[in-house]
Design a protein around this motif. Structure first.
Motif, mmCIF file in Angstrom:
data_model
loop_
_atom_site.group_PDB
_atom_site.id
_atom_site.type_symbol
_atom_site.label_atom_id
_atom_site.label_comp_id
_atom_site.label_asym_id
_atom_site.label_seq_id
_atom_site.Cartn_x
_atom_site.Cartn_y
_atom_site.Cartn_z
ATOM 1 N N LEU A 1 0.206 32.330 109.711
ATOM 2 C CA LEU A 1 1.276 33.116 110.315
ATOM 3 C C LEU A 1 0.706 34.447 110.786
ATOM 4 C CD1 LEU A 1 4.068 32.612 107.607
ATOM 5 C CD2 LEU A 1 3.748 31.297 109.714
ATOM 6 N N GLU A 2 1.042 34.848 112.011
ATOM 7 C CA GLU A 2 0.679 36.172 112.516
ATOM 8 C C GLU A 2 1.913 37.064 112.368
ATOM 9 O OE1 GLU A 2 -0.867 35.951 116.464
ATOM 10 O OE2 GLU A 2 -2.592 34.709 115.876
ATOM 11 N N VAL A 3 1.779 38.118 111.551
ATOM 12 C CA VAL A 3 2.927 38.935 111.162
ATOM 13 C C VAL A 3 2.733 40.368 111.651
ATOM 14 C CG1 VAL A 3 4.331 39.747 109.233
ATOM 15 C CG2 VAL A 3 3.222 37.495 109.100
ATOM 16 N N LYS A 4 3.706 40.871 112.398
ATOM 17 C CA LYS A 4 3.705 42.275 112.819
ATOM 18 C C LYS A 4 4.902 42.965 112.169
ATOM 19 C CE LYS A 4 1.383 41.496 117.219
ATOM 20 N NZ LYS A 4 1.429 41.659 118.696
ATOM 21 N N THR A 5 4.644 44.161 111.615
ATOM 22 C CA THR A 5 5.712 44.907 110.939
ATOM 23 C C THR A 5 5.601 46.387 111.270
ATOM 24 O OG1 THR A 5 4.546 45.534 108.906
ATOM 25 C CG2 THR A 5 5.449 43.297 108.997
ATOM 26 N N ALA A 6 6.586 47.154 110.778
ATOM 27 C CA ALA A 6 6.608 48.600 111.017
ATOM 28 C C ALA A 6 5.605 49.345 110.154
ATOM 29 C CB ALA A 6 8.012 49.148 110.769
ATOM 30 N N ASN A 7 5.085 48.724 109.101
ATOM 31 C CA ASN A 7 4.115 49.387 108.221
ATOM 32 C C ASN A 7 3.183 48.323 107.646
ATOM 33 O OD1 ASN A 7 2.756 50.663 106.029
ATOM 34 N ND2 ASN A 7 4.375 52.200 105.921
ATOM 35 N N LEU A 8 2.035 48.153 108.267
ATOM 36 C CA LEU A 8 1.124 47.075 107.870
ATOM 37 C C LEU A 8 0.580 47.281 106.462
ATOM 38 C CD1 LEU A 8 -1.008 46.329 111.065
ATOM 39 C CD2 LEU A 8 0.964 45.091 110.186
ATOM 40 N N GLU A 9 0.263 48.517 106.112
ATOM 41 C CA GLU A 9 -0.329 48.767 104.800
ATOM 42 C C GLU A 9 0.645 48.399 103.683
ATOM 43 O OE1 GLU A 9 -2.483 52.316 102.191
ATOM 44 O OE2 GLU A 9 -1.636 52.758 104.154
ATOM 45 N N LEU A 10 1.875 48.826 103.804
ATOM 46 C CA LEU A 10 2.878 48.507 102.801
ATOM 47 C C LEU A 10 3.158 47.001 102.786
ATOM 48 C CD1 LEU A 10 4.952 49.368 100.684
ATOM 49 C CD2 LEU A 10 6.560 49.837 102.565
ATOM 50 N N SER A 11 3.230 46.393 103.969
ATOM 51 C CA SER A 11 3.487 44.949 104.062
ATOM 52 C C SER A 11 2.374 44.144 103.408
ATOM 53 C CB SER A 11 3.639 44.540 105.529
ATOM 54 O OG SER A 11 4.709 45.229 106.140
ATOM 55 N N LEU B 1 2.782 41.561 100.161
ATOM 56 C CA LEU B 1 2.397 40.148 100.236
ATOM 57 C C LEU B 1 1.291 39.821 99.238
ATOM 58 C CD1 LEU B 1 2.487 39.529 104.104
ATOM 59 C CD2 LEU B 1 4.188 38.871 102.392
ATOM 60 N N LEU B 2 0.349 40.757 99.043
ATOM 61 C CA LEU B 2 -0.732 40.511 98.081
ATOM 62 C C LEU B 2 -0.193 40.396 96.657
ATOM 63 C CD1 LEU B 2 -3.580 42.839 99.436
ATOM 64 C CD2 LEU B 2 -3.567 40.339 99.400
ATOM 65 N N GLN B 3 0.926 41.064 96.373
ATOM 66 C CA GLN B 3 1.545 40.956 95.053
ATOM 67 C C GLN B 3 2.206 39.599 94.846
ATOM 68 O OE1 GLN B 3 4.190 44.325 95.157
ATOM 69 N NE2 GLN B 3 2.625 45.771 94.439
ATOM 70 N N ASN B 4 2.349 38.841 95.948
ATOM 71 C CA ASN B 4 3.016 37.541 95.868
ATOM 72 C C ASN B 4 2.085 36.382 96.216
ATOM 73 O OD1 ASN B 4 6.187 37.907 95.480
ATOM 74 N ND2 ASN B 4 5.398 39.650 96.662
ATOM 75 N N LEU B 5 0.767 36.612 96.095
ATOM 76 C CA LEU B 5 -0.181 35.516 96.274
ATOM 77 C C LEU B 5 0.089 34.431 95.239
ATOM 78 C CD1 LEU B 5 -3.654 37.191 96.996
ATOM 79 C CD2 LEU B 5 -2.125 36.067 98.610
ATOM 80 N N VAL C 1 -2.890 64.896 109.105
ATOM 81 C CA VAL C 1 -3.326 63.599 109.605
ATOM 82 C C VAL C 1 -2.143 62.680 109.867
ATOM 83 C CG1 VAL C 1 -4.545 61.483 109.026
ATOM 84 C CG2 VAL C 1 -5.592 63.679 108.530
ATOM 85 N N THR C 2 -2.090 62.103 111.068
ATOM 86 C CA THR C 2 -1.139 61.037 111.363
ATOM 87 C C THR C 2 -1.892 59.912 112.011
ATOM 88 O OG1 THR C 2 -0.622 61.915 113.529
ATOM 89 C CG2 THR C 2 0.762 62.647 111.710
ATOM 90 N N GLY C 3 -1.241 58.753 112.188
ATOM 91 C CA GLY C 3 -1.919 57.611 112.792
ATOM 92 C C GLY C 3 -1.091 56.381 112.557
ATOM 93 N N ASP C 4 -1.771 55.204 112.497
ATOM 94 C CA ASP C 4 -1.033 53.967 112.320
ATOM 95 C C ASP C 4 -1.564 53.220 111.121
ATOM 96 O OD1 ASP C 4 -3.434 53.425 113.344
ATOM 97 O OD2 ASP C 4 -2.730 52.115 114.947
ATOM 98 N N ARG C 5 -1.900 53.936 110.068
ATOM 99 C CA ARG C 5 -2.511 53.302 108.918
ATOM 100 C C ARG C 5 -1.696 53.435 107.637
ATOM 101 N NH1 ARG C 5 -5.792 49.184 109.301
ATOM 102 N NH2 ARG C 5 -6.954 49.367 111.211
ATOM 103 N N GLY C 6 -0.376 53.723 107.736
ATOM 104 C CA GLY C 6 0.429 53.743 106.526
ATOM 105 C C GLY C 6 0.499 55.118 105.897
ATOM 106 N N ASN C 7 0.778 55.200 104.600
ATOM 107 C CA ASN C 7 1.021 56.476 103.918
ATOM 108 C C ASN C 7 -0.192 56.970 103.168
ATOM 109 O OD1 ASN C 7 3.642 56.297 104.776
ATOM 110 N ND2 ASN C 7 4.296 55.164 102.961
ATOM 111 N N ASN D 1 -11.058 49.569 106.662
ATOM 112 C CA ASN D 1 -9.614 49.825 106.660
ATOM 113 C C ASN D 1 -9.226 50.830 105.585
ATOM 114 O OD1 ASN D 1 -7.737 48.158 108.535
ATOM 115 N ND2 ASN D 1 -9.334 46.708 107.965
ATOM 116 N N ASP D 2 -9.885 50.734 104.422
ATOM 117 C CA ASP D 2 -9.577 51.658 103.328
ATOM 118 C C ASP D 2 -9.912 53.093 103.723
ATOM 119 O OD1 ASP D 2 -8.829 52.191 100.513
ATOM 120 O OD2 ASP D 2 -10.938 52.721 100.300
#
Length: 680
Positions: free
Chosen positions: A244-254, A258-262, A344-350, A551-552
């Motif tokens: 599945l290719e998933v796009k969301t408003a906050n990739l880091e949080l998403s 999902l990793l908590q539900n592996l 700092v702002t950007g598209d990498r979450g909080n 990414n980190d």
């Protein structure tokens, strides 16, 4: 558009029992003292087949190639080349090693004459084959050019010609396209497809699994053993998973959710520049789960086919071979001024630990705030001239803190020259540059401490040990003494080199050198990081770990500018620019660049691949047609009218079309289309 979907015949049916068995490997073992590098592998390769051997660094692939090429004796087992022991069959075997031995101070023709002499090729045959293979590689006009003056792609093509002048029955290629740009890679593999169609047997090892898709069959090798063999399609089907290719408003949080539900139907989650790739066991249940778990993030979900890389990573994880992800030991505050860090702002979450302000995902570059405090790397109308040659022409670059920006292009496009100017290693001939807010002295000691740089050539000293290299760089970058040991230990552990830190760096395989070089470039927690082909020659599992680390760093506010020839991994970038002949030809997110391509990519399965490819190339631009194992890919600008033209053309030549369907453009397809349209 009309979707012509016909029954698909598996390639296995095209390899009949009547075909000649070219290579037979039986219970092969190779030990180096107590180390078992190869442990009882078995496989056969038929005449004219293209067979891929894929696996992580240290799997035993190169040792297997040495034995197949007759340059190393096995500890036990047997290798037969057309019924002869490998050592006795050396004159019918061509072998292109990872470190191919071209003589850089000899011309193309002189290198070919030398290779032909070693293989006892008569002069008249040598000249005939020289013309054939140089023409096939589009090198026929450069016979007098020194090998040292060739681009990386041209060197690889010349090395292949040197392996072919003896007209071998079997061709062994050990990672032949490492460091080669996408256009040259595509041309290289089209040549291999033609040689295979002419009856040459090819065995190839590659760390790039999009290349392995072009092989008729693939063997997955790790820990000295072969664990699975099949066609690329069969290996993907046997995986039993859906993507599945998933796009969301906050990739880091998403990703975190999902990793908590592996292991609850969700098997794997991987971050890309503007999406998540999620592997699930049941596609309907998986889509419902993702929608429910991420309902606050308003997910947009599309279905995609699993890739060979998904197969590779999943199988190695099942064997417990995945390297652990070790959190980088960050010191408080880092190198940027604290006031700047809060902006700092950007598209990498909080920002973690309460220091990062809440940020919204930025879907395209036009919505980025123009505040100069957020811009880490800036160039306006950047130019560089060498004598009469203009290498870089009016290039504009803007990279923000927390952003991963890709600068992509063919060899000679001007990428490395641009990076050297941006980080102050090379003076610009014209234009404006700002680096970390500094517009004057880009080589100041204060600014240097805020920048990390990993070049194509590792930047490590081969005659120092791993530990000595890391101690040297921690000193150069002024890492506080009380923190050095912790950061050095992190690099060694992340690289999987515990207990080997006193090994000379020159003894490391290329993939491990790259890992150590990356560690050395980030120990001082740079605010701005330049990565010039950081994963060249690195296996897929290690490459995934690399990008998790990259990414980190981005999520912790580092601005990252990266170049890569492997466009599947360029999907990890938030934004990118394609450079062609020193100019920016396209810019945007990976999804935007792929979706903005004109026309449609069509996959055709036909009974005579090579002959059909030649026919289509007579009617369409040659770059539009490419062979992928048992299928053809063709780019059509006007599919509604041109599909019927293609069908009629193939039918009139008595080809049997088994399947024809539209498929999505890959980033590599987009890149090649952009480059070729400009060149033409």
């Amino acid at each position: 558009m009309t979707n012509y979907q016909l029954p698909i015949t598996n390639y296995q049916s095209l390899i009949t029992n009547s075909q000649t068995e070219a290579i037979k490997v039986s219970n092969l073992h190779k030990h180096y003292g107590k180390l078992a590098a190869v442990r009882g592998i078995n496989f056969t390769v038929n005449k004219g087949e293209m067979f891929g051997l894929i696996g992580p660094d240290g799997a035993g692939k190169t040792t297997s190639f040495h034995i197949l090429g007759g340059v190393m004796e096995a500890t036990a087992g047997e290798v037969l080349i057309f019924g002869q022991p490998a050592r006795d069959a050396r004159l019918m075997t061509g072998y292109l090693t990872q470190q191919f031995s071209l003589y850089l101070d000899l011309s193309i023709d002189e290198n070919l004459r030398y290779a032909g002499g070693l293989r006892q090729v008569d002069d008249d045959l040598l000249w005939e084959r020289r013309n054939k293979y140089l023409t096939l590689m589009s090198l026929e006009r450069f016979g007098s050019r020194l090998a040292g003056e060739l681009s990386g792609g041209m060197k690889q093509k010349l090395a292949l010609c040197c392996a072919l002048v003896s007209q071998p029955e079997v061709l062994l290629l050990d990672e032949p396209t490492t460091g080669v740009d996408p256009v040259s890679r595509r041309e290289f593999w089209d040549v291999l497809a033609e040689l295979s169609a002419e009856g040459m047997t090819i065995v190839v090892a590659t760390p790039y699994l999009d290349e392995a898709e072009r092989c008729h069959r693939v063997a997955l090798m790790y820990s000295g053993q072969i664990h699975e063999i099949g066609t690329p399609a069969a290996l993907r089907a046997n995986l039993g998973l859906h993507r599945l290719e998933v796009k969301t408003a906050n990739l880091e949080l998403s990703e975190k959710i999902l990793l908590q539900n592996l292991h609850t139907n969700i098997v794997d989650v991987q971050t890309f520049g503007d999406r998540l790739d999620v592997l699930v066991e049941d596609i309907t249940m998986g889509e419902n789960q993702v929608n429910e778990l991420l309902k606050q993030q308003h997910p947009h979900i599309e279905h995609g086919e699993p890739t060979l890389e998904n197969v590779f990573v999943t199988r190695l994880r099942q064997q417990g071979s995945a390297p652990p992800f070790l959190q980088f030991p960050r010191s408080r505050g880092g190198n940027r001024e604290e006031g700047d860090r809060e902006k700092v702002t950007g598209d990498r979450g909080n920002r973690k630990e309460g220091k990062r302000e809440k940020r919204e995902i930025i879907e395209n570059s036009s919505t980025l705030s123009p505040s100069s405090s957020q811009i880490a790397i800036y160039a306006n109308n950047l130019n560089r001239v060498f004598g009469k040659f203009q290498a870089v022409k009016s290039v504009n670059v803007e990279v923000r803190y927390g952003e991963i920006f890709g600068l992509l292009g063919a060899n000679g496009a001007g990428k490395t020259t641009t990076i050297k100017m941006l980080c102050g290693l090379l003076a610009a001939s014209g234009g404006e540059i700002s680096l970390g807010g500094e517009t004057g002295n880009l080589r100041s000691a204060k600014l240097r401490k805020r920048i990390g740089y990993m070049s194509q050539k590792f930047t490590l000293y081969d005659d120092l040990t791993i530990l000595q290299n890391l101690e040297f760089y921690s000193g150069v970058y002024s890492v506080p003494r009380k923190l050095r040991r912790e950061k050095i230990d992190w690099v060694i552990s992340t690289c999987g080199l515990e207990g080997q830190e006193n090994m000379l760096t020159g003894q490391l395989p290329g993939g491990w050198k790259q890992r150590v070089a990356f560690g050395a470039s980030v120990m001082h927690e740079p605010d701005i990081l330049f990565l010039d082909e950081p994963t060249s020659g690195v296996d897929p599992l290690a490459r995934r770990q690399f990008w998790k680390l990259i990414n980190d760093f981005a999520r912790n506010g580092t601005a990252i500018l990266v170049t890569t020839h492997y466009l599947e991994e360029a999907e990890q970038c938030n934004r990118m620019s394609f450079m062609v002949a020193g100019e920016i030809a396209a810019e945007g997110s990976p999804s935007y660049i792929k979706s903005s391509q004109p026309g449609q990519l069509i996959e055709i399965i036909v009974n005579q691949n090579q002959a059909a490819s030649k026919l289509l190339k007579q009617q369409f631009d040659s770059w539009r047609v490419s062979i992928f194992a048992n299928s053809l890919h063709i780019v059509l600008d006007n599919p509604e009218t041109e599909i019927s033209q293609v069908m009629q053309l193939l039918k009139s030549a008595n080809f049997m079309v088994e399947s024809l369907r539209p498929i999505p453009f890959s980033l590599e397809d987009a890149f090649i289309g952009i480059v070729q349209r400009i060149d033409n």
